[in-house]
Scaffold this motif. Structure first.
Motif, PDB file in Angstrom:
ATOM      1  N   VAL A  89       0.832  -1.199   0.000  1.00 35.94           N
ATOM      2  CA  VAL A  89       0.000   0.000   0.000  1.00 35.94           C
ATOM      3  C   VAL A  89       0.869   1.251   0.000  1.00 35.94           C
ATOM      4  O   VAL A  89       1.710   1.431   0.880  1.00 35.94           O
ATOM      5  N   GLY A  90       0.651   2.097  -0.988  1.00 39.31           N
ATOM      6  CA  GLY A  90       1.299   3.400  -1.036  1.00 39.31           C
ATOM      7  C   GLY A  90       2.520   3.451  -1.932  1.00 39.31           C
ATOM      8  O   GLY A  90       3.122   2.432  -2.266  1.00 39.31           O
ATOM      9  N   ALA A  91       2.870   4.666  -2.304  1.00 36.54           N
ATOM     10  CA  ALA A  91       4.002   4.890  -3.204  1.00 36.54           C
ATOM     11  C   ALA A  91       5.316   4.393  -2.613  1.00 36.54           C
ATOM     12  O   ALA A  91       6.161   3.859  -3.337  1.00 36.54           O
ATOM     13  N   CYS A  92       5.487   4.543  -1.325  1.00 41.49           N
ATOM     14  CA  CYS A  92       6.737   4.086  -0.698  1.00 41.49           C
ATOM     15  C   CYS A  92       6.873   2.569  -0.779  1.00 41.49           C
ATOM     16  O   CYS A  92       7.946   2.051  -1.067  1.00 41.49           O
ATOM     17  N   ALA A  93       5.783   1.858  -0.525  1.00 40.91           N
ATOM     18  CA  ALA A  93       5.821   0.395  -0.585  1.00 40.91           C
ATOM     19  C   ALA A  93       6.020  -0.101  -2.013  1.00 40.91           C
ATOM     20  O   ALA A  93       6.640  -1.136  -2.235  1.00 40.91           O
ATOM     21  N   LEU A  94       5.503   0.643  -2.980  1.00 40.19           N
ATOM     22  CA  LEU A  94       5.586   0.208  -4.372  1.00 40.19           C
ATOM     23  C   LEU A  94       6.905   0.554  -5.044  1.00 40.19           C
ATOM     24  O   LEU A  94       7.374  -0.188  -5.903  1.00 40.19           O
ATOM     25  N   MET A  95       7.494   1.703  -4.664  1.00 41.97           N
ATOM     26  CA  MET A  95       8.716   2.104  -5.365  1.00 41.97           C
ATOM     27  C   MET A  95       9.736   2.810  -4.480  1.00 41.97           C
ATOM     28  O   MET A  95      10.734   3.305  -4.975  1.00 41.97           O
ATOM     29  N   GLY A  96       9.487   2.867  -3.201  1.00 38.65           N
ATOM     30  CA  GLY A  96      10.410   3.541  -2.300  1.00 38.65           C
ATOM     31  C   GLY A  96      10.029   4.977  -2.010  1.00 38.65           C
ATOM     32  O   GLY A  96      10.551   5.587  -1.092  1.00 38.65           O
ATOM     33  N   GLY A  97       9.117   5.525  -2.812  1.00 38.25           N
ATOM     34  CA  GLY A  97       8.636   6.885  -2.602  1.00 38.25           C
ATOM     35  C   GLY A  97       9.756   7.906  -2.538  1.00 38.25           C
ATOM     36  O   GLY A  97      10.815   7.740  -3.141  1.00 38.25           O
ATOM     37  N   VAL A  98       9.530   8.957  -1.786  1.00 37.05           N
ATOM     38  CA  VAL A  98      10.532  10.015  -1.671  1.00 37.05           C
ATOM     39  C   VAL A  98      11.767   9.541  -0.921  1.00 37.05           C
ATOM     40  O   VAL A  98      12.833  10.129  -1.046  1.00 37.05           O
ATOM     41  N   TYR A  99      11.638   8.468  -0.170  1.00 34.96           N
ATOM     42  CA  TYR A  99      12.761   7.985   0.637  1.00 34.96           C
ATOM     43  C   TYR A  99      13.799   7.241  -0.198  1.00 34.96           C
ATOM     44  O   TYR A  99      14.948   7.136   0.191  1.00 34.96           O
ATOM     45  N   LYS A 100      13.402   6.723  -1.335  1.00 39.10           N
ATOM     46  CA  LYS A 100      14.329   5.975  -2.186  1.00 39.10           C
ATOM     47  C   LYS A 100      15.474   6.858  -2.668  1.00 39.10           C
ATOM     48  O   LYS A 100      16.609   6.440  -2.740  1.00 39.10           O
ATOM     49  N   ASN A 101      15.151   8.093  -3.008  1.00 35.34           N
ATOM     50  CA  ASN A 101      16.174   9.003  -3.532  1.00 35.34           C
ATOM     51  C   ASN A 101      16.439  10.139  -2.552  1.00 35.34           C
ATOM     52  O   ASN A 101      16.673  11.271  -2.945  1.00 35.34           O
ATOM     53  N   ILE A 102      16.409   9.819  -1.282  1.00 35.56           N
ATOM     54  CA  ILE A 102      16.583  10.851  -0.264  1.00 35.56           C
ATOM     55  C   ILE A 102      17.991  11.440  -0.287  1.00 35.56           C
ATOM     56  O   ILE A 102      18.229  12.527   0.211  1.00 35.56           O
ATOM     57  N   GLY A 103      18.915  10.732  -0.930  1.00 37.04           N
ATOM     58  CA  GLY A 103      20.278  11.245  -1.059  1.00 37.04           C
ATOM     59  C   GLY A 103      20.406  12.351  -2.084  1.00 37.04           C
ATOM     60  O   GLY A 103      21.450  12.985  -2.193  1.00 37.04           O
ATOM     61  N   GLY A 104      19.344  12.578  -2.869  1.00 35.43           N
ATOM     62  CA  GLY A 104      19.356  13.640  -3.876  1.00 35.43           C
ATOM     63  C   GLY A 104      20.440  13.424  -4.910  1.00 35.43           C
ATOM     64  O   GLY A 104      20.534  12.360  -5.516  1.00 35.43           O
TER      65      GLY A 104
END
Length: 151
Positions: A89-104
């Motif tokens: 459920v949710g963008a984070c669970a499906l693709m990591g959301g904003v946290y996946k690229n938190i390193g910018g």
């Protein structure tokens, strides 16, 4: 004997286990809202929230799956009896959301192991940030044939 009892119980009610794996908690709030709130009241249809993997039929996973919780998620999944279904459920669970690229500009985060399907098999995906309770309920309903019929 236990298998027979579980099959009969599954025809009567479904137990959903919610696992939060990192993120902002908005999806968790919507899952709980979908099951417990008087507006949606999934319990009237015998859909119950549980926190015991041995009672669970459907595992609902929210969050980006941090490396800290990845192994725990795998263990929880293994403890759920067959047939079982997983709803991400949710963008984070499906693709990591904003946290996946938190390193910018530095690249992807070293703390994120997700999405969920990298850790455990996912049967139903519910997109959104945060998804509406109606969509979460629809995702749980979509997972029911696998749990009830074992397909």
């Amino acid at each position: 004997m236990t298998v027979m009892i579980k099959k009969i119980a599954r025809k009567k009610c479904i137990h959903v286990m919610l696992v939060y794996t990192g993120g902002c908690n908005a999806c968790d709030i919507e899952v709980v809202n979908a099951i417990f709130s008087p507006f949606y009241d999934a319990e009237q249809y015998n859909v119950f929230l549980t926190f015991n993997p041995r009672e669970a039929d459907i595992l609902v996973v929210t969050g980006c799956v941090t490396k800290v919780v990845a192994e725990s998620l795998r263990k929880i999944y293994e403890k759920i009896p067959e047939p079982k279904a997983v709803v991400a459920v949710g963008a984070c669970a499906l693709m990591g959301g904003v946290y996946k690229n938190i390193g910018g500009d530095l690249g992807t985060s070293d703390f994120v192991a997700g999405p969920v399907e990298n850790i455990i098999p996912v049967d139903v995906k519910v997109p959104g940030c945060a998804p509406r309770p109606e969509d979460i309920i629809a995702g749980i309903v979509k997972a029911l044939p696998k749990v009830i019929e074992g397909k």
